[in-house]
Write an enzyme that holds these catalytic residues in place. Structure first.
Site, PDB file in Angstrom:
ATOM      1  N   HIS A 102       0.857  -1.163  -0.040  1.00 37.36           N
ATOM      2  CA  HIS A 102       0.162   0.019   0.094  1.00 37.36           C
ATOM      3  C   HIS A 102       0.937   1.407  -0.035  1.00 37.36           C
ATOM      4  O   HIS A 102       0.314   2.425  -0.265  1.00 37.36           O
ATOM      5  CB  HIS A 102      -0.991  -0.113   1.155  1.00 37.36           C
ATOM      6  CG  HIS A 102      -0.264   0.193   2.511  1.00 37.36           C
ATOM      7  ND1 HIS A 102      -0.092  -0.703   3.521  1.00 37.36           N
ATOM      8  CD2 HIS A 102      -0.130   1.341   3.021  1.00 37.36           C
ATOM      9  CE1 HIS A 102       0.209  -0.025   4.583  1.00 37.36           C
ATOM     10  NE2 HIS A 102       0.264   1.055   4.544  1.00 37.36           N
ATOM     11  N   ASP A 132       0.328  -7.651   1.524  1.00 39.69           N
ATOM     12  CA  ASP A 132       0.619  -6.218   1.677  1.00 39.69           C
ATOM     13  C   ASP A 132       2.150  -6.113   1.639  1.00 39.69           C
ATOM     14  O   ASP A 132       2.803  -5.464   2.547  1.00 39.69           O
ATOM     15  CB  ASP A 132      -0.014  -5.534   2.984  1.00 39.69           C
ATOM     16  CG  ASP A 132       0.160  -4.190   3.052  1.00 39.69           C
ATOM     17  OD1 ASP A 132       0.129  -3.499   1.817  1.00 39.69           O
ATOM     18  OD2 ASP A 132       0.157  -3.374   4.035  1.00 39.69           O
ATOM     19  N   SER A 212       4.718   2.781   7.829  1.00 40.63           N
ATOM     20  CA  SER A 212       4.450   1.635   6.732  1.00 40.63           C
ATOM     21  C   SER A 212       5.530   1.170   5.951  1.00 40.63           C
ATOM     22  O   SER A 212       6.076   2.022   5.279  1.00 40.63           O
ATOM     23  CB  SER A 212       3.427   1.759   5.655  1.00 40.63           C
ATOM     24  OG  SER A 212       1.915   2.146   6.567  1.00 40.63           O
TER      25      SER A 212
END
Length: 377
Positions: A102, A132, A212
């Site tokens: 993402h 992910d 992230s």
């Protein structure tokens, strides 16, 4: 318009305003002290205490940080909708960098900033939205590449000290260190693709927007996971964070580098951990454990092998529960008590095309059935 990843960043404007006002106030005081009668008054600063002596644990943490920071990068992306920032880490001397899917999803431009302020563009190598994970690559001659060392995430334990490094405020204030402990293991979260990521590591180390794709380290500087999400009521890192375990990364990344994608095994069922109310209604012993098959997908592997889903429901004080489906109690002879165990087994120990043997309970009878797994559609 830039976006921060994971959750919206709040409070930055207030911080900036507070700093601006404080500086302004100091400036006014300085003018007043030095502006009277064209004279200059020199004032002594407030006294400092004794020189601080760092503890052994602090020095060790600083040493590990200074070593591993060479492997961590800030990732900035530009998309048609704006842009965003995230983190990542170097895994080899060929220029490959691991991050979250993402972070780079839909990116037209990917820019990587290293600890020494070297900035280079990167190309997308491969992605796995279901896990992910993504791999990008920079020119290995354009930057100093220090690959990380991976830990065996099977050895991670609750209470283990960890540290996260990332860029919660973007490339201008990158490489922030936070520390905490492993507060849970074997967690799972559902992705946008409807499939769950199993065996996640839960931590109370602050993970904020921009973290992230960054690494979660043990205190020896080995990567135990990739920071991917937080659960927070406030939208900040005040909740709990989750990291994709290093063993999942180690398994999937070689496929992303070689083929650009990873194919997950697909059984073709929806299911749930058998609950006490279901067990009681079906007159099964209290010790009976397994996964109730609630739905069998079309012409998927489970349907072709003859597995059956639930066909009715019962009302309980905790709500409606389905019954009447097959109950999977083992896979290849390994007992299965929970749905997340079934998912983990398929993820860790199988590939599309493999044939597995399921032990199934149906209408009072237990039998084995062979199922040839497919790739997720």
């Amino acid at each position: 318009m830039k976006k921060q990843l994971l959750t919206p960043l709040v409070g930055v404007l207030a911080i900036v305003l507070a700093i601006t006002l404080a500086v302004g106030a100091l400036g006014i005081g300085w003018v007043a002290a030095q502006g009277g009668n064209n004279t200059t008054t020199t004032l002594e600063p407030l006294p400092a205490g004794a020189t601080y002596t760092a503890s052994e644990s602090e020095l060790r943490l600083a040493s590990v940080y200074n070593e591993v920071i060479r492997s961590v990068v800030t990732i900035t992306t530009a998309t048609r909708m704006g842009g965003g920032t995230g983190s990542g880490f170097v895994i080899d001397t060929d220029g490959h960098i691991v991050t979250n899917n993402h972070v780079v999803e839909g990116a037209a431009i990917i820019q990587v900033t290293f600890y020494d302020d070297t900035i280079v563009e990167a190309e997308l190598v491969g992605t796995d939205p279901d896990a992910d994970l993504a791999v990008i690559r920079v020119d290995p001659s354009a930057a100093e590449l220090r690959p990380v060392t991976f830990a065996d995430s099977r050895q991670v334990f609750i209470g283990q000290s960890v540290m996260a490094i990332g860029s919660p405020f973007g490339e201008q204030q990158a490489f922030t260190l936070t520390t905490g402990v492993v507060s849970g293991i074997d967690r799972s979260l559902q992705t946008q693709s409807r499939y769950s990521i199993p065996e996640l590591i839960q931590t109370d180390a602050a993970i904020n927007p921009g973290n992230s794709g960054g690494p979660l380290f043990d205190m020896a500087g080995n990567v135990i996971g990739v920071n991917t999400a937080i659960l927070s009521r406030s939208g900040t890192g005040s909740g709990v964070g989750f990291a994709i375990p290093s063993n999942t990364v180690r398994r999937i990344v070689p496929y992303l580098i070689e083929f650009g994608r990873y194919e997950h095994s697909w059984l073709g069922i929806s299911g749930m951990t058998l609950m006490p109310a279901q067990r009681s209604f079906m007159e099964l012993p209290d010790s009976f454990r397994g996964v109730m098959v609630t739905l069998v997908s079309g012409q998927g592997p489970a349907a072709q092998a003859g597995l059956r889903g639930t066909n009715r429901a019962i009302n309980t004080p905790l709500g409606t529960l389905p019954i009447g489906g097959d109950i999977i109690t083992a896979i290849n002879g390994e007992p299965i008590a929970r749905m997340d165990q079934l998912i983990s087994y398929l993820e860790d120990k199988t590939l599309p095309g493999d044939t597995i043997t399921l032990t199934v309970w149906r209408n009072g009878q237990t039998f084995d059935v062979d199922v040839t797994l497919a790739a997720r559609p």
